[in-house]
Design a protein around this motif. Structure first.
Motif, mmCIF file in Angstrom:
data_model
loop_
_atom_site.group_PDB
_atom_site.id
_atom_site.type_symbol
_atom_site.label_atom_id
_atom_site.label_comp_id
_atom_site.label_asym_id
_atom_site.label_seq_id
_atom_site.Cartn_x
_atom_site.Cartn_y
_atom_site.Cartn_z
ATOM 1 N N PRO A 57 0.939 -1.031 0.028
ATOM 2 C CA PRO A 57 0.053 -0.114 0.076
ATOM 3 C C PRO A 57 0.876 1.120 -0.014
ATOM 4 N N LYS A 58 0.326 2.266 -0.186
ATOM 5 C CA LYS A 58 0.954 3.746 -0.079
ATOM 6 C C LYS A 58 0.893 4.021 1.415
ATOM 7 N N SER A 59 1.766 3.564 1.988
ATOM 8 C CA SER A 59 2.068 3.899 3.550
ATOM 9 C C SER A 59 3.597 4.419 4.001
ATOM 10 N N GLY A 60 3.453 5.002 5.054
ATOM 11 C CA GLY A 60 4.628 5.377 5.613
ATOM 12 C C GLY A 60 5.581 4.201 5.725
ATOM 13 N N TYR A 61 5.126 3.362 6.380
ATOM 14 C CA TYR A 61 6.159 1.985 6.640
ATOM 15 C C TYR A 61 6.532 1.464 5.283
ATOM 16 N N ALA A 121 23.274 -17.137 5.547
ATOM 17 C CA ALA A 121 22.508 -18.222 5.544
ATOM 18 C C ALA A 121 21.974 -18.301 4.118
ATOM 19 N N GLY A 122 22.421 -19.203 3.231
ATOM 20 C CA GLY A 122 21.582 -19.410 1.912
ATOM 21 C C GLY A 122 21.807 -18.128 1.084
ATOM 22 N N ASP A 123 20.758 -17.599 0.626
ATOM 23 C CA ASP A 123 20.520 -16.158 -0.392
ATOM 24 C C ASP A 123 20.162 -15.231 0.646
ATOM 25 N N VAL A 124 19.967 -15.610 1.993
ATOM 26 C CA VAL A 124 19.522 -14.444 2.839
ATOM 27 C C VAL A 124 20.510 -13.372 3.232
ATOM 28 N N ASP A 125 20.151 -11.983 2.892
ATOM 29 C CA ASP A 125 20.983 -11.142 3.380
ATOM 30 C C ASP A 125 20.505 -10.377 4.884
ATOM 31 N N ALA A 126 21.373 -10.842 5.624
ATOM 32 C CA ALA A 126 20.995 -10.374 7.155
ATOM 33 C C ALA A 126 20.661 -8.956 7.193
ATOM 34 N N ALA A 127 21.174 -8.080 6.677
ATOM 35 C CA ALA A 127 20.843 -6.733 7.065
ATOM 36 C C ALA A 127 19.479 -6.479 6.276
ATOM 37 N N MET A 128 19.273 -6.898 5.069
ATOM 38 C CA MET A 128 18.329 -6.510 4.299
ATOM 39 C C MET A 128 16.975 -7.028 5.137
ATOM 40 N N VAL A 129 16.961 -8.348 5.525
ATOM 41 C CA VAL A 129 15.750 -8.719 6.360
ATOM 42 C C VAL A 129 15.592 -8.255 7.814
ATOM 43 N N SER A 130 16.777 -7.937 8.411
ATOM 44 C CA SER A 130 16.716 -7.134 9.647
ATOM 45 C C SER A 130 16.250 -5.914 9.508
ATOM 46 N N ASN A 131 16.734 -4.921 8.618
ATOM 47 C CA ASN A 131 16.175 -3.535 8.492
ATOM 48 C C ASN A 131 15.038 -3.514 8.436
ATOM 49 N N THR A 132 14.157 -4.616 7.861
ATOM 50 C CA THR A 132 12.615 -4.580 7.820
ATOM 51 C C THR A 132 11.992 -4.220 9.166
ATOM 52 N N CYS A 133 12.926 -4.762 10.383
ATOM 53 C CA CYS A 133 12.319 -4.700 11.638
ATOM 54 C C CYS A 133 12.321 -3.157 12.444
ATOM 55 N N ALA A 134 13.423 -2.382 11.685
ATOM 56 C CA ALA A 134 13.935 -1.165 12.226
ATOM 57 C C ALA A 134 12.607 -0.141 12.444
ATOM 58 N N GLY A 135 11.682 -0.199 11.517
ATOM 59 C CA GLY A 135 10.600 0.918 11.653
ATOM 60 C C GLY A 135 9.762 0.710 13.160
ATOM 61 N N CYS A 136 9.628 -0.530 13.466
ATOM 62 C CA CYS A 136 9.156 -0.457 14.911
ATOM 63 C C CYS A 136 10.101 -0.881 16.163
ATOM 64 N N HIS A 137 11.254 -1.590 15.805
ATOM 65 C CA HIS A 137 12.076 -1.684 16.678
ATOM 66 C C HIS A 137 13.260 -0.760 16.748
#
Lengths: 425, 196
Positions: free
Chosen positions: A328-332, B24-40
C-alpha cells in the motif's frame, strides 16, 4: 567531492538556501565512490539517504527537500482531535547530517536524466550517478469540479500534514454543536488507505467531548475500505451513530464542490457541509511527473525488485509515487522500500549483485486514545512483482479485549517514535 | 605445520564460520533485519515501548521469533509478522541483532515502584534465572535490565493469562506471575527497566 560538484553545491547553496553543512568532510575521506541525490525528506527519502550512508560511507548523499522541516502525515489525525501538537510531528534534518547526508532546502524543477542532473528551481544543479525520488503524492486537481488549489483554503484536504492540518482543526473547533463534518474519501490507489476512516474516528473523538450533537459523514468514492470491519465496529462502540459512511455505490462519489457555499455535489445530491474535508484523487508527486517518470496511470512504474524507474535508468522511485505491487501507499511501506533501494544502489556502486529484497508494511490506526488497531504484511519479490507472503500478515482480531486494544494504542505511539527515529536520528 | 601456521588456519576457519550465519543461503542479514527497524529502531535500538532487540542473545531472539511464527507465544502483531519469514531468515535476523550493542531503553520510571519491584525480585527468587539485576545470565534467557517497562509488564500479563499462549520453556513463569498482583507485576517491570 569533485570540483564540479563542489562548485554546483555552493551555487545551489547560494540560490536555494541551505539547511546546514554539518557532517564528516567527505573530501578528507578520499575519493567519493558515487554521488546520490535523494529528492524528498519524508518516510521514503530520509530512510534511503540514511541507509545509503550506513551501507557505504563512500557514497556522497545529498537530500533535497522543499520544506525546512518534515511534518508527518501518520498521527496527524490526532492533531484534528486536539490530542497532539503539530510540533510533535515535525522533524529537522540535523540527525541525517550526523550520518553525513548533506541536506539542502530547495524545490526540484526536474531531473534531467540525459545529463544526469537534478535541476533546482531558481537555479543550481546537482549532478548525480543515481537519484532517488520520493516526493509522496500530488492531487489530481482536475478530478473534482471546482476543487482547485484555491479551494483548499475553504475546504482543506489536510492530506499533507502542516498548515492544512491546522486549518481543518481550526474549522472543526469553530463549528457549532450540531454541525456536520464531511470527509470525502478518494478512489484507489491513494496515500494511507485507512487514513480517512481513522480521521473520522479522531474527529468524532473530539466532537463527542465538545459538540456531541454533531455528525461526521464520509462520502466515499469506493464501495469498501481498509480495516472496514474494525473501523465500523469501533465507530459504533466509541461514537454511537455519530459517524456514517456513504458507499460509492450509494451516491457517495463527490463530483463537484462549491467552496464558497460549502456544498459537495454527488450524482443525485447536494450536501451542505459545516466543515468539508476534501481528500482528492491522487497521483505521483509533481516532480516525478515533471521528470517524465509517470505512465498513463499517473504513477511511476518501477522494477519492483530494485525500484529503478522503468522509464529512466539510474533513477529510482520509492514511496507513494511508485507502483509497488501488493504494497500500500503507507509510511512504513516507503521506509521498507527506501532500504531495499539503498541496498541496491550500494551494491551497484560496489559492483556486487543486489541482495534478495525483503519488504514489510505495518500500519496502526487509532479509533480512540486507548483503542489501536493494526494491519501488517511481509512481502517478497516473485516473478516481477512484490507479493504478500501467504499465511502472514493481516488485521488485529475483531474480538480483541480492551486490554489488547489499549496495548495496540501504546504500540501505535511506539511505532511512531521508532519509525521517525529510524528516519531522523 | 608450525604453531603460527596452525593459528592462521584456525583464525581463517573461525572467520569462515563466523561469516556463515550472516550469509545463510541467499538471505542477506541486513536486508531482512532492516525491515524490523521501523518498529524496533535502527539496528534494534528501540526508543520504546517496543522492546530493544539490539544485543539480545541469538538463541533467545531465534526462539522468540520461532514461537511467534508457530503461534506458541501470544502477541498483538508479532505472530502476523513472524509468519512471513523463513527459518533461515529468522536465523539471519537473530545473528544480526545479537551482533549489535545492547542499548538500555531511555524511559521515565517510577522510583518507588522500581524499589518495590527490586524487593519482589529478591523475595520471589527471580534472580535464580534472571540474574541479580535482570541481566541475562544465560543466552536462552531474555535480558530484562534496561528493557522497556511497558513491554515487560505486557509479557508478565500474558504469562499470567491462561488464555495466552506461552512457550513451554516459559511455563514456569505462569504460576510466578499468577501469584502476583497487577501492581506487583508493574513494580517488577519498573525495577528491571531501571537497571540501566
Amino acid at each position: 567531492m569533485s570540483q564540479l560538484n563542489r562548485r554546483s553545491f555552493i551555487k545551489l547553496a547560494g540560490s536555494a538556501g541551505l539547511l546546514g553543512l554539518a557532517g564528516p568532510p567527505l573530501l578528507a575521506h578520499g575519493a567519493t565512490k558515487a554521488r546520490v541525490v535523494v529528492i524528498g525528506g519524508g518516510y521514503g527519502g530520509a530512510i534511503a539517504a540514511k541507509y545509503l550512508r550506513l551501507a557505504d560511507a563512500g557514497i556522497e548523499v545529498t537530500l533535497v527537500e522543499k520544506d525546512p522541516a518534515f511534518v508527518s502525515c501518520p498521527l496527524s489525525n490526532e492533531v484534528l482531535a486536539g490530542d497532539r501538537s503539530i510540533d510533535s510531528l515535525t522533524f529537522g534534518f540535523d540527525g541525517l547530517e550526523g550520518h553525513g547526508v548533506k541536506a539542502v532546502q530547495g524545490e526540484v524543477s526536474e531531473i534531467d536524466a540525459a545529463n544526469r542532473e537534478v535541476k533546482i528551481k531558481g537555479g543550481g544543479t546537482l549532478p548525480y550517478d543515481y537519484v532517488v525520488v520520493s516526493p509522496g503524492v500530488d492531487f489530481r486537481w482536475d478530478a473534482i469540479d471546482g476543487y482547485d488549489q484555491a479551494a483548499t483554503e475553504a475546504m482543506p484536504h489536510a492530506w499533507k500534514a502542516g498548515p492544512q492540518t491546522l486549518l481543518l482543526r481550526k474549522q472543526i473547533e469553530a463549528m457549532a454543536d450540531g454541525g456536520t463534518v464531511f470527509i470525502t474519501a478518494p478512489p484507489n490507489p491513494f496515500r494511507c488507505p485507512p487514513g480517512p476512516y481513522e480521521r473520522a474516528a479522531q474527529i468524532a473523538h473530539y466532537l463527542t467531548r465538545h459538540k456531541p450533537k454533531s455528525k461526521v459523514i464520509i462520502l466515499d468514492h469506493k464501495t469498501r475500505f481498509s480495516k472496514q470491519g474494525l473501523f465500523t465496529a469501533g465507530w459504533k462502540r466509541h461514537y454511537g451513530d455519530m459517524i456514517s459512511w456513504v458507499s460509492g455505490a450509494e451516491d457517495g462519489k463527490v463530483l463537484a464542490v462549491d467552496p464558497k457555499k460549502g456544498v459537495l455535489i454527488t450524482d443525485f445530491s447536494e450536501h451542505k457541509a459545516d466543515v468539508a474535508n476534501v481528500i482528492p484523487p491522487q497521483r505521483a508527486g509533481a516532480v516525478a511527473t515533471r521528470s517524465g517518470l509517470v505512465d498513463d496511470s499517473g504513477w511511476c512504474p518501477v522494477d519492483q525488485r530494485t525500484f529503478e524507474s522503468s522509464i529512466h535508468k539510474d533513477v529510482f522511485v520509492i514511496g507513494d509515487s511508485c507502483v509497488a505491487g501488493a504494497m500500500p501507499k503507507s509510511g512504513y511501506a516507503a521506509n521498507s522500500q527506501g532500504k531495499v533501494c539503498a541496498a541496491v544502489i550500494a551494491a551497484r556502486v560496489n559492483g556486487r549483485e543486489p541482495p534478495e529484497p525483503s519488504y514489510v508494511n505495518t500500519c496502526y490506526s487509532l479509533l480512540a486514545p486507548d483503542h489501536g488497531i493494526s494491519v501488517a504484511a511481509v512481502y517478497r519479490y516473485e516473478d516481477g512483482n512484490i507479493v504478500a507472503v501467504e499465511g502472514a500478515g493481516g488485521l488485529s482480531p475483531s474480538d480483541a479485549s480492551a486490554e489488547i486494544q489499549q496495548r495496540e494504542a501504546v504500540y501505535q505511539r511506539s511505532w511512531f517514535r521508532n519509525v521517525t527515529a529510524d528516519m531522523f536520528t | 605445520m608450525n604453531t603460527r601456521n596452525l593459528l592462521r588456519l584456525f583464525t581463517a576457519a573461525a572467520l569462515l564460520l563466523a561469516a556463515v550465519p550472516a550469509m545463510a543461503g541467499d538471505v542477506d542479514a541486513a536486508m531482512v533485519s532492516n525491515t524490523c527497524a521501523g518498529c524496533h529502531g535502527t539496528h534494534g535500538e528501540s526508543v520504546g515501548a517496543a522492546p530493544v532487540i539490539a544485543g539480545m542473545s541469538e538463541p533467545y531472539l531465534k526462539s522468540a521469533m520461532m514461537d511467534y511464527k508457530e503461534g506458541t507465544r501470544y502477541s498483538t502483531i508479532m505472530g502476523r509478522i513472524a509468519r512471513g519469514y523463513s527459518d533461515e531468515e529468522i536465523e539471519a535476523m537473530a545473528g544480526f541483532f545479537a551482533a549489535q550493542t545492547w542499548t538500555p531503553g531511555k524511559q521515565e520510571l517510577d522510583a518507588e515502584l522500581a524499589g518495590k519491584g527490586g524487593a519482589l525480585h529478591a523475595d520471589k527468587g527471580c534472580a535464580m534465572c534472571h540474574g541479580p539485576v535482570g541481566t541475562a545470565p544465560s543466552p536462552t534467557v531474555p535480558n530484562l535490565a534496561g528493557q522497556f517497562a511497558e513491554y515487560l509488564y505486557y509479557q508478565m500479563r500474558d504469562y499470567a493469562n491462561p488464555h495466552a499462549a506461552i512457550p513451554t520453556t516459559a511455563m514456569v513463569m505462569r504460576p510466578m506471575c499468577q501469584n502476583l498482583s497487577d501492581e506487583e507485576l508493574m513494580s517488577l517491570a519498573h525495577f528491571y527497566a531501571s537497571q540501566q
